[in-house]
Write a protein that holds these residues in place. Structure first.
Motif, PDB file in Angstrom:
ATOM      1  N   ASP A 219      36.792 -27.930  43.139  1.00 23.65           N
ATOM      2  CA  ASP A 219      36.688 -29.311  43.755  1.00 23.65           C
ATOM      3  C   ASP A 219      37.306 -29.169  45.137  1.00 23.65           C
ATOM      4  OD1 ASP A 219      35.532 -30.539  41.675  1.00 23.65           O
ATOM      5  OD2 ASP A 219      37.121 -30.970  40.575  1.00 23.65           O
ATOM      6  N   LYS A 222      34.644 -26.921  47.603  1.00 22.82           N
ATOM      7  CA  LYS A 222      33.228 -27.565  47.943  1.00 22.82           C
ATOM      8  C   LYS A 222      33.288 -28.285  49.515  1.00 22.82           C
ATOM      9  CE  LYS A 222      34.278 -31.976  45.376  1.00 22.82           C
ATOM     10  NZ  LYS A 222      33.836 -32.796  44.357  1.00 22.82           N
ATOM     11  N   PHE A 223      34.743 -28.502  49.786  1.00 25.57           N
ATOM     12  CA  PHE A 223      34.959 -28.927  51.172  1.00 25.57           C
ATOM     13  C   PHE A 223      35.081 -27.868  52.186  1.00 25.57           C
ATOM     14  CE2 PHE A 223      36.503 -32.280  48.184  1.00 25.57           C
ATOM     15  CZ  PHE A 223      35.680 -33.432  49.146  1.00 25.57           C
ATOM     16  N   ALA A 228      30.116 -27.056  52.374  1.00 26.84           N
ATOM     17  CA  ALA A 228      29.310 -28.328  52.963  1.00 26.84           C
ATOM     18  C   ALA A 228      28.141 -28.131  53.593  1.00 26.84           C
ATOM     19  CB  ALA A 228      30.450 -28.973  53.858  1.00 26.84           C
ATOM     20  N   LEU A 248      29.022 -31.062  46.864  1.00 20.59           N
ATOM     21  CA  LEU A 248      28.792 -32.238  47.400  1.00 20.59           C
ATOM     22  C   LEU A 248      27.581 -32.886  47.581  1.00 20.59           C
ATOM     23  CD1 LEU A 248      31.392 -31.797  50.599  1.00 20.59           C
ATOM     24  CD2 LEU A 248      31.861 -32.987  48.650  1.00 20.59           C
ATOM     25  N   GLN A 252      27.215 -36.291  52.043  1.00 22.52           N
ATOM     26  CA  GLN A 252      28.734 -35.979  52.278  1.00 22.52           C
ATOM     27  C   GLN A 252      28.733 -34.593  52.962  1.00 22.52           C
ATOM     28  OE1 GLN A 252      29.421 -36.141  47.899  1.00 22.52           O
ATOM     29  NE2 GLN A 252      30.615 -38.219  48.189  1.00 22.52           N
ATOM     30  N   GLY A 253      28.138 -33.548  52.534  1.00 19.53           N
ATOM     31  CA  GLY A 253      27.996 -32.290  53.167  1.00 19.53           C
ATOM     32  C   GLY A 253      27.883 -32.374  54.747  1.00 19.53           C
ATOM     33  N   VAL A 256      31.021 -34.093  56.220  1.00 16.60           N
ATOM     34  CA  VAL A 256      32.331 -33.017  56.507  1.00 16.60           C
ATOM     35  C   VAL A 256      31.963 -31.892  57.384  1.00 16.60           C
ATOM     36  CG1 VAL A 256      33.307 -30.947  54.979  1.00 16.60           C
ATOM     37  CG2 VAL A 256      32.778 -33.105  53.865  1.00 16.60           C
ATOM     38  N   TYR A 260      34.371 -31.334  60.644  1.00 17.47           N
ATOM     39  CA  TYR A 260      34.946 -30.091  61.191  1.00 17.47           C
ATOM     40  C   TYR A 260      34.735 -29.942  62.742  1.00 17.47           C
ATOM     41  CZ  TYR A 260      36.254 -27.830  56.853  1.00 17.47           C
ATOM     42  OH  TYR A 260      36.953 -27.716  55.624  1.00 17.47           O
TER      43      TYR A 260
END
Length: 278
Positions: A219, A222-223, A228, A248, A252-253, A256, A260
């Motif tokens: 979890d 995945k970030f 992502a 994700l 959402q990906g 994220v 970045y």
């Protein structure tokens, strides 16, 4: 409008008047074509029966069922492996300004430094998208030809395939933005190149592999930017080993990955972009 278009046009000129962009594009095409073509031939041969599955360890008792639909996985190599190239280009575009002191005349022509950085980000976003097209020409072009040769439907008439292609172009564009931010944050060209190569080729793959052992670490993993990006694209060999629920959603990906890029660019602006360059 001229106040925005002129700096962007200037940034395109800086990129296109050097050899680096087309050298990276050629290497990107050859690398992805070789990888996508080779694996498409391997898995296509197994799936069609042309290659005996007994001589290949597929990780599923001689079956490719666990891999799902083959064409999207092959096509996704454009981003899941090729993303390092737009990152490098973005980093080189930023660090080159510091190395060759081209920021001095740039800031004399456009004193608002935030506008210059915004123009560079926009220009690299577009060039990153173009790199995505180059990578897809390799993964989809070569992959589809190989699949056709083995009698496998390349799914080019499927709307989901074209959605994946569009998301791949977006992912590559966002990676270029991340490269710009990294280059501004770490002005040293050598240091930024080492960071890009070390993180993308060694550090993140190891972190993603390590995070897949438990649901809690998955979890968090995945970030990671690569995870992502794979989530945004919607298909990747790297996500096959992830536990359920550790990926994700596509949107959402994308957010994220954008975060970045914006964070790196924002911190870079505060740390180095506002300093004296003479």
């Amino acid at each position: 409008m001229n106040l925005i278009l002129r700096p962007v046009a200037a940034e395109f000129s800086k990129i296109l008047t050097t050899r680096m962009w087309w050298i990276l594009a050629l290497v990107l095409f050859g690398y992805i074509a070789l990888l996508a073509g080779g694996l498409a031939a391997l898995f296509g041969g197994i799936d069609s029966g042309a290659i005996s599955s007994d001589s290949v360890n597929t990780g599923g008792g001689g079956s490719l069922a666990g891999l799902g639909s083959l064409p999207p996985l092959i096509y996704s190599f454009a981003a899941s492996v090729g993303y390092v190239f737009p990152v490098l280009l973005g980093a080189l575009a930023s660090t080159g300004e510091f190395r060759h002191q081209t920021l001095t005349p740039t800031f004399l022509a456009t004193p608002l430094r935030a506008r210059v950085l915004s123009a560079k980000t926009i220009a690299l976003f577009v060039v990153g998208a173009a790199f995505g097209v180059v990578a897809l020409a390799a993964s989809v072009g070569v992959g589809a030809l190989v699949f056709n040769g083995f009698g496998i439907d390349p799914l080019l008439a499927d709307s989901a395939t074209w959605a994946l292609i569009g998301r791949t172009v977006l992912a590559m564009a966002l990676w270029a933005v991340i490269g710009v931010g990294l280059g501004v944050l770490v002005p040293s060209q050598v240091a930024s190149i080492v960071i890009v190569l070390a993180f993308t080729q060694f550090v993140e793959p190891l972190l993603r592999f390590a995070s897949s052992f438990t649901q809690v670490t998955a979890d968090v993993g995945k970030f990671l930017p690569g995870a992502a990006s794979d989530a945004l694209v919607g298909a990747s060999f790297f996500t096959l080993a992830s536990p359920g629920g550790a990926v994700l959603a596509s949107w959402q990906g994308g957010l994220v990955l954008l975060a970045y890029g914006l964070l790196a660019t924002g911190f870079g602006y505060l740390v180095s972009w506002k300093r004296d360059v003479t």
